[in-house]
Design an enzyme around this catalytic site. Structure first.
Site, mmCIF file in Angstrom:
data_model
loop_
_atom_site.group_PDB
_atom_site.id
_atom_site.type_symbol
_atom_site.label_atom_id
_atom_site.label_comp_id
_atom_site.label_asym_id
_atom_site.label_seq_id
_atom_site.Cartn_x
_atom_site.Cartn_y
_atom_site.Cartn_z
ATOM 1 C CB SER A 141 26.440 -0.831 28.719
ATOM 2 O OG SER A 141 25.399 -0.640 29.517
ATOM 3 C CE1 TYR A 153 24.336 -5.996 28.782
ATOM 4 C CE2 TYR A 153 24.256 -3.716 30.008
ATOM 5 C CZ TYR A 153 24.322 -4.392 29.166
ATOM 6 O OH TYR A 153 24.163 -3.358 27.880
HETATM 7 P P1 NAD Z 1 18.849 -5.919 20.735
HETATM 8 O O1 NAD Z 1 18.537 -6.951 21.984
HETATM 9 O O2 NAD Z 1 17.941 -5.048 20.000
HETATM 10 O O3 NAD Z 1 20.080 -6.467 19.934
HETATM 11 C C1 NAD Z 1 21.155 -7.274 20.253
HETATM 12 C C2 NAD Z 1 21.333 -8.163 19.142
HETATM 13 O O4 NAD Z 1 22.294 -8.979 19.450
HETATM 14 C C3 NAD Z 1 20.079 -9.101 18.791
HETATM 15 O O5 NAD Z 1 19.918 -9.210 17.448
HETATM 16 C C4 NAD Z 1 20.546 -10.352 18.949
HETATM 17 O O6 NAD Z 1 20.043 -11.382 18.557
HETATM 18 C C5 NAD Z 1 22.344 -10.483 19.001
HETATM 19 N N1 NAD Z 1 22.919 -11.478 19.603
HETATM 20 C C6 NAD Z 1 22.538 -11.879 21.140
HETATM 21 N N2 NAD Z 1 23.260 -12.860 21.235
HETATM 22 C C7 NAD Z 1 24.082 -13.135 20.143
HETATM 23 C C8 NAD Z 1 25.303 -13.958 19.902
HETATM 24 N N3 NAD Z 1 25.566 -14.854 20.521
HETATM 25 N N4 NAD Z 1 25.910 -13.826 18.439
HETATM 26 C C9 NAD Z 1 25.458 -12.892 17.598
HETATM 27 N N5 NAD Z 1 24.556 -11.939 17.943
HETATM 28 C C10 NAD Z 1 24.015 -12.164 19.359
HETATM 29 O O7 NAD Z 1 19.560 -4.762 21.851
HETATM 30 P P2 NAD Z 1 20.351 -3.462 21.518
HETATM 31 O O8 NAD Z 1 19.852 -2.455 22.371
HETATM 32 O O9 NAD Z 1 20.364 -3.407 19.984
HETATM 33 O O10 NAD Z 1 22.031 -3.874 21.926
HETATM 34 C C11 NAD Z 1 22.992 -3.717 21.057
HETATM 35 C C12 NAD Z 1 24.266 -3.290 22.242
HETATM 36 O O11 NAD Z 1 24.230 -2.447 22.887
HETATM 37 C C13 NAD Z 1 24.343 -4.719 23.148
HETATM 38 O O12 NAD Z 1 25.825 -4.677 23.145
HETATM 39 C C14 NAD Z 1 23.697 -4.055 24.305
HETATM 40 O O13 NAD Z 1 24.618 -4.673 25.338
HETATM 41 C C15 NAD Z 1 24.478 -2.724 24.290
HETATM 42 N N6 NAD Z 1 23.637 -1.620 25.202
HETATM 43 C C16 NAD Z 1 22.142 -1.429 25.071
HETATM 44 C C17 NAD Z 1 21.412 -0.777 25.764
HETATM 45 C C18 NAD Z 1 19.945 -0.337 25.621
HETATM 46 O O14 NAD Z 1 19.208 0.362 26.560
HETATM 47 N N7 NAD Z 1 19.294 -0.907 24.477
HETATM 48 C C19 NAD Z 1 22.377 0.061 26.695
HETATM 49 C C20 NAD Z 1 23.593 0.103 26.601
HETATM 50 C C21 NAD Z 1 24.287 -0.802 25.898
#
Ligand code: NAD
Length: 270
Positions: A141, A153
């Site tokens: 991130s 986080y």
């Molecule tokens: P999202 O919430 O759409 O997807 C996250 C997924 O992880 C969900 O489908 C959820 O069910 C799954 N999940 C949560 N806990 C879990 C567990 N214990 N075991 C298995 N699956 C689990 O969010 P996203 O934006 O697609 O996030 C994907 C990655 O990107 C994450 O690691 C997040 O930290 C990172 N990220 C996201 C952003 C953003 O702005 N969306 C920014 C930086 C980093």
């Protein structure tokens, strides 16, 4: 000249947290290039997005060590004869939007378990099945490059950077590459409920002056999985519209420009 080599066909790639958001985008993009995708998430049933594709879906809580062991066993016994395991995207993640003083121990533990311990368990379980030319991508991130206010986080994602470099060093001699991708503010379920002030501030601080899409992260993650990135390991790639590169300087430059414009406008004309 060598053409761009992706080489993703018929290689098994595991994607965690793939029911939606970036994970689903990564699974679908890999599927479109002929990879044998094993998409995993918390739900028992696959999301509708995988209907009509070759994506295989398995339930996996990334914090569950026995679940990882079972998945590794399944890949070793059922899939590996027909296709090698050559990829893992540690994408599953959760956020907890609280500053340090307001962070409860239970929330801290929960966030670190999913965002940091989960990828560690995944690498430990699957790397032994991987050979030369394999690739692991950890989804970090922009928080991992900054002091983002979400204490648990941010700490978890800084930890994931460390895990990335340790794994790249340890598994490099076996031909396994390990890299991290650092998304900025991406439009997914995770950010759908972000405070409006956070969304606005993010836009003010992002030189590309827009938020990101899941597909834009998936493109980079899939590149890192592919043979086109054959000599890229131990790298960290922000996918954030220059948010972290700018380090807040866009805000300063915009204020300086606005002040100059105001001064010019009020200056007497001669
Ligand atoms: P999202 O919430 O759409 O997807 C996250 C997924 O992880 C969900 O489908 C959820 O069910 C799954 N999940 C949560 N806990 C879990 C567990 N214990 N075991 C298995 N699956 C689990 O969010 P996203 O934006 O697609 O996030 C994907 C990655 O990107 C994450 O690691 C997040 O930290 C990172 N990220 C996201 C952003 C953003 O702005 N969306 C920014 C930086 C980093």
């Amino acid at each position: 000249m060598t053409p761009l080599l992706l080489g993703l066909e018929d290689r098994v790639v595991v994607v965690t947290g793939a029911a939606g958001g970036q994970g689903a985008a990564e699974a679908l993009l890999l599927d479109s290039y002929g990879a044998r995708v094993v998409a995993t998430d918390l739900a028992d049933a696959p999301p509708a997005a995988f209907n009509g594709t070759n994506v295989t879906y398995r339930r996996l809580d990334v914090t569950d060590e026995a679940g990882w062991t079972a998945l590794a066993h399944e890949i070793a016994t059922e899939l590996r004869d027909s296709a090698p395991l050559k990829g893992l995207i540690n994408n599953a993640g959760i956020t907890h939007r609280a500053r340090l003083g307001q962070t409860e121990r239970a929330d801290w533990d929960r966030v670190l378990a999913v965002n940091l311990t989960g990828p560690m368990l995944g690498i430990q379980a699957l790397a032994p099945l991987m050979g030369e030319g394999s690739s692991i991508v950890n989804i970090g991130s922009a928080a991992a490059l900054t002091a983002h206010y979400t204490a648990a986080y941010t700490a978890s994602k800084w930890g994931l950077r460390g895990l990335t470099h340790v794994a790249a060093t340890e598994y490099g001699p076996r031909g396994i590459r390990v890299n991290a991708v650092h998304p900025g503010f991406i439009e997914t379920d995770m950010t759908a409920n972000a405070p409006a002030a956070m969304r606005g501030a993010q836009l003010d601080l992002t030189p590309l002056e827009r938020l990101g899409q899941a597909d834009e992260v998936a493109q980079v993650a899939v590149f890192l999985l592919s043979d086109a990135a054959a000599y890229v390991s131990g790298a960290e790639i922000p996918v954030d519209g220059a948010f972290t590169s700018s380090a807040g300087v866009k805000y300063m430059a915009d204020r300086i420009a606005a002040a100059k414009a105001a001064a010019d406008a009020s200056a007497p004309t001669t």
